[in-house]
Write an enzyme that holds these catalytic residues in place. Structure first.
Site, PDB file in Angstrom:
ATOM      1  N   HIS A   1      18.565 -11.492   6.311  1.00 46.48           N
ATOM      2  CA  HIS A   1      19.361 -11.871   7.580  1.00 46.48           C
ATOM      3  C   HIS A   1      18.928 -10.889   8.536  1.00 46.48           C
ATOM      4  O   HIS A   1      18.697 -11.277   9.794  1.00 46.48           O
ATOM      5  CB  HIS A   1      20.741 -11.912   7.320  1.00 46.48           C
TER       6      HIS A   1
ATOM      7  N   GLY B   1      12.540  -3.089   6.564  1.00 50.64           N
ATOM      8  CA  GLY B   1      11.185  -3.570   5.860  1.00 50.64           C
ATOM      9  C   GLY B   1      11.191  -2.649   4.393  1.00 50.64           C
ATOM     10  O   GLY B   1      10.101  -3.007   3.574  1.00 50.64           O
ATOM     11  N   ILE B   2      12.019  -1.932   4.054  1.00 44.95           N
ATOM     12  CA  ILE B   2      11.841  -0.999   2.977  1.00 44.95           C
ATOM     13  C   ILE B   2      12.092  -1.431   1.672  1.00 44.95           C
ATOM     14  O   ILE B   2      11.381  -1.639   0.815  1.00 44.95           O
ATOM     15  CB  ILE B   2      12.538   0.399   3.032  1.00 44.95           C
ATOM     16  N   GLY B   3      13.335  -2.313   1.747  1.00 45.96           N
ATOM     17  CA  GLY B   3      13.704  -2.946   0.585  1.00 45.96           C
ATOM     18  C   GLY B   3      12.949  -4.118   0.041  1.00 45.96           C
ATOM     19  O   GLY B   3      12.611  -4.504  -0.993  1.00 45.96           O
TER      20      GLY B   3
ATOM     21  N   CYS C   1      12.647  -7.359   6.881  1.00 45.85           N
ATOM     22  CA  CYS C   1      14.092  -7.008   6.448  1.00 45.85           C
ATOM     23  C   CYS C   1      14.492  -5.960   7.687  1.00 45.85           C
ATOM     24  O   CYS C   1      13.936  -5.785   8.419  1.00 45.85           O
ATOM     25  CB  CYS C   1      14.612  -6.609   5.170  1.00 45.85           C
ATOM     26  N   GLY C   2      15.787  -5.250   7.585  1.00 52.66           N
ATOM     27  CA  GLY C   2      16.138  -4.496   8.679  1.00 52.66           C
ATOM     28  C   GLY C   2      15.081  -3.495   8.709  1.00 52.66           C
ATOM     29  O   GLY C   2      14.651  -2.991   9.965  1.00 52.66           O
TER      30      GLY C   2
ATOM     31  N   ARG D   1     -16.085   1.578  -2.744  1.00 56.25           N
ATOM     32  CA  ARG D   1     -15.279   2.323  -3.767  1.00 56.25           C
ATOM     33  C   ARG D   1     -13.707   2.348  -3.834  1.00 56.25           C
ATOM     34  O   ARG D   1     -12.970   2.650  -4.768  1.00 56.25           O
ATOM     35  CB  ARG D   1     -15.477   3.873  -3.250  1.00 56.25           C
TER      36      ARG D   1
ATOM     37  N   HIS E   1      -8.745  -0.890   2.889  1.00 58.89           N
ATOM     38  CA  HIS E   1      -8.573   0.155   1.720  1.00 58.89           C
ATOM     39  C   HIS E   1      -8.003  -0.478   0.560  1.00 58.89           C
ATOM     40  O   HIS E   1      -8.263  -0.066  -0.559  1.00 58.89           O
ATOM     41  CB  HIS E   1      -7.975   1.552   2.041  1.00 58.89           C
TER      42      HIS E   1
END
Lengths: 149, 149
Positions: free
Chosen positions: A12, A71-73, A68-69, A135, A101
């Protein structure tokens, strides 16, 4: 890569930005697979990160966008799936590096932390930037084989 | 939380910042578990993200600090472990929110993307900020149960 299918998902707190980015994708000619949420009613971000992981792993979308609020979770949830390489992008530079990368296939944004135009540009660059290989390829392969103790 | 054990790990591109943050932690009274790398010789970031996951899951450290060039690859690797909640922090605000809302136990930095003082402050705030619990607790619990298709 126009014509490819891009999955989008948010909770949300990321719904408004998800809708903006979805519209951008459609205007750019991508097919969009919208995994929800579909309103600003409270939901749990892990459910949407998990749905993204399943869509990517099943080949239903080539790349994905999460909001999300912070982006972390939602990015943590998506990265539980070994087929996902989700970057929490705060700007176009991190979005670009994640492609060059890390061959990132999902980009996550925090609606409360990133400006709308910064997110729009970061997404555009994320989708336009190829993986460098070389690489970096062996390291990316290890990301799908990291053990889960 | 001084006295707690904090694990630190990096690849070669994050070695210098890892050493700075390690020194800060020691001066602040934390016990530091250094999982490497120990020089700027080329190594693969997934190995160090995986080592962090194992250390956290085994209870050898209460929290962890990861550094690679962008922070992206090493945070993806760590989040493969369901016991890890790693935030790729670009500033003190995302570090704080990751503790308040996501009970993050690992903070990752990109040595080539974040200023040294921004990283030092973000780590300090990361370690000082408690989890809010409440409505966030059920969502955090889901992060350990997200299926891996």
């Amino acid at each position: 890569m126009a014509g490819a299918t891009i999955a989008v998902a948010s909770d949300h707190a990321g719904f408004d930005l998800k809708e903006i980015l979805k519209s951008d994708l459609q205007h750019a000619g991508y097919a969009v697979l919208d995994l929800g949420t579909n309103s600003t009613a409270s939901v749990d971000y892990p459910d949407f990160g998990e749905a993204m992981g399943e869509a990517i792993a099943a080949g239903k979308a080539e790349k994905g966008v999460l909001v999300c609020g912070s982006g972390i979770g939602i990015s943590i949830a998506a990265n539980r799936n070994p087929e996902v390489r989700a970057v929490l992008a705060h700007d176009a530079t991190s979005a670009r590096l994640s492609r060059e990368h890390n061959d990132a296939n999902v980009v996550a944004f925090g609606q409360r932390l990133i400006g709308v135009e910064v997110a729009r540009e970061a997404l555009k660059i994320f989708l336009a930037t190829p993986f460098e290989g070389g690489r970096h390829a062996a390291r990316v392969a290890k990301l799908s084989g990291v053990s889960k103790s």
